[in-house]
Scaffold this active site. Structure first.
Site, short mmCIF file in Angstrom:
data_model
loop_
_atom_site.label_atom_id
_atom_site.label_comp_id
_atom_site.label_asym_id
_atom_site.label_seq_id
_atom_site.Cartn_x
_atom_site.Cartn_y
_atom_site.Cartn_z
N HIS A 4 0.84 -1.10 0.07
CA HIS A 4 0.06 -0.06 0.05
C HIS A 4 0.95 1.00 -0.07
O HIS A 4 0.51 2.32 0.92
CB HIS A 4 -0.98 0.17 1.33
N LYS A 31 -6.05 -4.11 -4.45
CA LYS A 31 -4.91 -4.47 -4.15
C LYS A 31 -3.84 -4.08 -5.20
O LYS A 31 -3.97 -4.86 -6.35
CB LYS A 31 -4.81 -5.97 -3.62
N ASP A 42 -0.43 -5.26 5.35
CA ASP A 42 -1.46 -6.14 4.87
C ASP A 42 -1.33 -6.06 3.34
O ASP A 42 -0.85 -5.31 2.67
CB ASP A 42 -2.96 -5.59 5.39
N GLU A 43 -1.83 -7.24 2.68
CA GLU A 43 -1.94 -7.23 1.21
C GLU A 43 -0.94 -6.91 0.30
O GLU A 43 -1.02 -6.46 -0.62
CB GLU A 43 -3.36 -6.52 0.87
N VAL A 44 0.17 -7.55 0.68
CA VAL A 44 1.43 -7.25 -0.19
C VAL A 44 1.29 -8.27 -1.11
O VAL A 44 1.01 -9.48 -0.91
CB VAL A 44 2.87 -7.54 0.70
#
Length: 536
Positions: free
Chosen positions: A266, A292, A329-331
């Protein structure tokens, strides 16, 4: 207003049904309530009785009494009135945030072990007054307060509201309004999501392009999975002076602010500001779409690590809270699989996968944070567990173990992951997305569902209950650009989460909550807050 009349009629019916049970319309519901026959008369002559050690509480109490009576109350050290008492021996019974409130015919006495406890006692006292008391339409010269005795303390120490301002910037006034309502509801943590792909909202002196470039985007995706755009730029950030002002405002309301500075994913807004920060080498603009995204900080580069620690150093200087949230988060590990630099870093450090590298990096950041007297917090991906469908098995092989001092902010995955985290020594804040995400509509997350949330997962052994610090409710703002839209999503569900965090589980009662909510919604209406109408 017909809707309010209908609700009041429903409340009358509920009062009749529950008439044998003591009910005081305070949210969150206090721990112990006793109702007596004495009545205290409050008017503009009522004095505040307190010592000099309670200056902040006196200031706050005086301010709202002045709103109701248009006169500043007198402050005395002795006599009858509203008495504020600090009593250290109450700490054993009521803790740092608890209070004891008792009204008699002669006075109102609020006592606590700390100023925080006194402040929360004052919030309960405020809710004993008419909904319109602090508004310009209130004109009574005096009012009667029923005899009540409250003993109260919170169930959880972490009662948080999160505001995402990366996606849509809201500004100082909106933040202060939220802090005011949090204080009334005894919520004590404002989680401030300040950086993400769509905007960087905090001034960093050493890297001015983060706000010169990163706080502006050219357009905005209009709806999910849509190629359409709103057709206008979006921008905004907080100067460090504005942040200091907001922090002071929060401190006066006994709210700590936890900043979130996202890493390693992010990161598009930061990379657009300084392209050398990224993995892909193709990111040029702050993202106008949500979801994402593929790029992330190139954590194989020592200069990028230096950048991140420089940013955190300025954050440490700004925020008095000893906790910093680093996201995590959400790499998108597919990008790391295809990066020669990242793969070389994995081999150099003897790691097994991209997930292993993220834990390695997160531990580096955690060590840096702790070396500066702070503690790191992150979304539960920082543990290295597979919680996303796009993560392949080979990407998720891990040998590294996250530092036990890291606070885990659980939002996604099996509840068994919470048990695993606490057994491994971590403190956990439970923000399970299906139960706490305020951007979800009222069909998928009804008020009653929000109220039913228990931060302690069913089946968790009692020996680990104290590892659950509490809960957070999250206001993600991708599709909620305007303040009035945001208010409709937040209110009244924030009141349910306040009661989840404060009220003992055995004292929770949804019908009583709804009864108290009618009065609170009247207060919101008179304050101009755009709350969502209608109960389940």
């Amino acid at each position: 207003m017909n809707y309010l009349k209908a609700k009041y009629l429903g409340v009358v019916i509920m009062i009749f049904v529950t008439s044998l049970k003591a009910q005081v319309d305070i949210i969150p519901q206090p721990m112990e309530i006793n109702i007596g026959e004495n009545v205290f008369t409050l008017n503009y002559k009522t004095a505040i009785i307190a010592s000099g050690k309670t200056d902040n509480s006196v200031k706050f109490l005086s301010a709202f009494l002045e709103k109701g009576f248009y006169r500043k109350p007198k402050h005395k050290k002795k006599g009858n009135g509203i008495e504020l008492v600090l009593s250290a021996n109450l700490k054993a019974e009521l803790g740092k945030e608890g209070y004891h409130l008792k009204t008699t015919s002669n006075n109102v006495k609020i006592e606590a072990a700390t100023e925080t406890g006194l402040f929360y006692g004052i919030q309960s006292f405020r809710q004993l007054l008419p909904s319109d008391f602090e508004t310009q339409i209130y004109s009574n010269k005096s009012l009667e307060i029923p005899g009540v005795e409250l003993k109260d303390k919170p169930r959880f120490s972490w009662r948080a509201f999160m505001l995402d301002e990366s996606r849509h910037f809201k500004g100082v006034a909106a933040v202060k309004d939220l802090l005011d309502q949090m204080a009334l509801l005894k919520m004590n943590v404002f989680h401030w999501h300040l950086t993400d792909d769509q905007g960087w909202r905090i001034e960093i002196k050493k890297y001015p392009k983060l706000t010169e470039i990163g706080s502006h985007r050219l357009d905005t995706q209009s709806s999910r999975k849509s190629p359409e755009r709103v057709g206008a730029p979006h921008e905004g950030f907080y100067t460090q002076e504005q942040i200091k002002d907001i922090i002071q405002y929060a401190q006066e309301r006994h709210i700590q602010i936890i900043p979130e500075i996202e890493m390693p994913g992010h990161a598009t807004a930061a990379i657009a500001s300084y392209p050398w920060l990224g993995v892909l080498g193709t990111t040029k603009d702050v993202s106008v779409t949500f979801g994402k995204l593929d790029d992330s900080f190139n954590i194989s580069d020592d200069k990028v690590y230096e950048f991140l620690t420089d940013v955190l150093s300025e954050v440490f200087e700004l925020f008095p809270s000893k906790i910093v949230h680093i996201g995590g988060d959400e790499v998108r590990f597919g990008t790391w699989e295809n990066s020669k630099e990242i793969q070389n870093k994995i081999k150099k450090e003897g790691l097994k996968s991209p997930a292993d590298l993220q834990i390695f990096f997160t531990n580096q950041i955690s060590n840096f944070v702790e070396s500066h007297g702070h503690r790191m917090m992150g979304w539960n991906e920082v543990l290295g567990d597979q919680v996303h469908e796009w993560d392949e098995g080979s990407n998720m092989n891990v040998n590294e173990k996250l530092s036990e001092t890291a606070i885990i902010h659980f939002w996604k995955g099996s509840l068994d992951l919470i048990k695993k985290a606490v057994i491994n020594g971590h403190d956990v804040v439970n923000s399970l997305h299906s139960m706490t995400y305020l951007d979800y509509d009222y069909k998928s997350l009804r008020l009653s569902k929000a109220y039913s949330f228990d931060p302690i997962p069913e089946g968790l052994e009692e020996e680990y209950h104290d590892k659950i610090l509490g809960l957070g409710c999250q206001m993600w703002s991708e599709w909620i650009p305007e303040v009035k839209q945001m208010e409709n999503q937040v209110y009244p569900r924030i009141a349910a989460y306040a009661e989840v965090g404060w009220t003992m589980k055995s004292n929770k009662n949804y019908e009583n909550f709804i009864q108290a909510l009618v009065k609170l919604e009247k207060r919101w209406e008179l304050s101009g807050i755009n709350y969502h109408e209608g109960f389940d």
